[in-house]
Design a protein around this motif. Structure first.
Motif, PDB file in Angstrom:
ATOM      1  N   ALA A  39       0.837  -1.204   0.000  1.00 11.20           N
ATOM      2  CA  ALA A  39       0.000   0.000   0.000  1.00 11.20           C
ATOM      3  C   ALA A  39       0.872   1.254   0.000  1.00 11.20           C
ATOM      4  O   ALA A  39       0.611   2.197  -0.752  1.00 11.20           O
ATOM      5  N   LEU A  40       1.916   1.274   0.809  1.00  9.74           N
ATOM      6  CA  LEU A  40       2.814   2.430   0.833  1.00  9.74           C
ATOM      7  C   LEU A  40       3.539   2.617  -0.488  1.00  9.74           C
ATOM      8  O   LEU A  40       3.702   3.739  -0.963  1.00  9.74           O
ATOM      9  N   MET A  71       7.206   4.098  13.456  1.00  6.64           N
ATOM     10  CA  MET A  71       6.320   4.983  12.697  1.00  6.64           C
ATOM     11  C   MET A  71       5.055   5.274  13.498  1.00  6.64           C
ATOM     12  O   MET A  71       4.578   6.413  13.517  1.00  6.64           O
ATOM     13  N   ALA A  72       4.507   4.271  14.160  1.00  2.00           N
ATOM     14  CA  ALA A  72       3.283   4.465  14.942  1.00  2.00           C
ATOM     15  C   ALA A  72       3.511   5.498  16.040  1.00  2.00           C
ATOM     16  O   ALA A  72       2.638   6.330  16.308  1.00  2.00           O
ATOM     17  N   GLY A  73       4.684   5.493  16.636  1.00  2.00           N
ATOM     18  CA  GLY A  73       4.988   6.436  17.699  1.00  2.00           C
ATOM     19  C   GLY A  73       5.233   7.853  17.206  1.00  2.00           C
ATOM     20  O   GLY A  73       5.138   8.804  17.979  1.00  2.00           O
ATOM     21  N   LEU A  80       2.315  15.712   8.864  1.00  2.00           N
ATOM     22  CA  LEU A  80       1.438  15.219   7.810  1.00  2.00           C
ATOM     23  C   LEU A  80       0.100  15.950   7.854  1.00  2.00           C
ATOM     24  O   LEU A  80      -0.364  16.353   8.925  1.00  2.00           O
ATOM     25  N   ASP A  81      -0.538  16.089   6.695  1.00  2.00           N
ATOM     26  CA  ASP A  81      -1.883  16.654   6.692  1.00  2.00           C
ATOM     27  C   ASP A  81      -2.879  15.558   7.082  1.00  2.00           C
ATOM     28  O   ASP A  81      -2.507  14.401   7.280  1.00  2.00           O
ATOM     29  N   ALA A  86      -4.357  10.024   7.957  1.00  2.00           N
ATOM     30  CA  ALA A  86      -5.417   9.013   7.924  1.00  2.00           C
ATOM     31  C   ALA A  86      -4.963   7.791   7.131  1.00  2.00           C
ATOM     32  O   ALA A  86      -5.154   6.651   7.574  1.00  2.00           O
ATOM     33  N   PHE A  87      -4.358   8.027   5.970  1.00  2.00           N
ATOM     34  CA  PHE A  87      -3.880   6.915   5.151  1.00  2.00           C
ATOM     35  C   PHE A  87      -2.829   6.109   5.907  1.00  2.00           C
ATOM     36  O   PHE A  87      -2.923   4.884   6.002  1.00  2.00           O
ATOM     37  N   LEU A  88      -1.848   6.798   6.458  1.00  2.00           N
ATOM     38  CA  LEU A  88      -0.776   6.107   7.174  1.00  2.00           C
ATOM     39  C   LEU A  88      -1.303   5.389   8.413  1.00  2.00           C
ATOM     40  O   LEU A  88      -0.881   4.275   8.727  1.00  2.00           O
TER      41      LEU A  88
END
Length: 135
Positions: A39-40, A71-73, A80-81, A86-88
């Motif tokens: 997806a990325l 990345m989650a942290g 990011l906008d 939301a996508f990430l």
């Protein structure tokens, strides 16, 4: 002096070298990891950002791989906008390192929504379901 392209991960004098996306897909283990990485790679814009790559990509045992927990942290510290976050966030949910509400899809444009839906289908093992406009 050899210059390295940040996105491709390929050296300027090695045109056949695999891209960063290809390296990440190759190193993905399990259906969750593979679905999220794909997806990325399909979305491409986030992997082009230096701050996202720095938070996500690492080299372990000589192999480029994704550091999902890191990345989650840092999701809210990357500048990011709403749509990118939301996508990430949804991608991180696919991996299982973060929970994201499905209502986050309201922030996605059609291109990113299609990518998330395809990733969910891959995760479910149902890659034969068509996504797109029906006539």
């Amino acid at each position: 002096m050899t210059t390295t392209s940040a996105w491709s991960g390929a050296e300027a004098d090695e045109p056949d070298a695999p891209t960063l996306g290809e390296l990440l897909v190759q190193s993905a283990t399990g259906v969750r990891d593979r679905s999220a990485v794909q997806a990325l790679v399909e979305e491409a814009k986030l992997l082009n950002r230096d701050n996202v790559r720095a938070a996500l990509v690492t080299k372990r045992g000589g192999v480029m791989t994704c550091r999902w927990e890191g990345m989650a942290g840092r999701l809210y510290t990357l500048g990011l906008d709403d749509e990118e976050r939301a996508f990430l966030g949804l991608v991180l949910s696919i991996v299982g390192v973060r929970q994201s509400h499905l209502a986050a899809v309201e922030y996605l444009d059609e291109r990113r929504l299609k990518i998330v839906l395809q990733a969910m289908l891959r995760l479910a093992g149902k890659d034969r379901i068509a996504i797109g406009t029906r006539l």
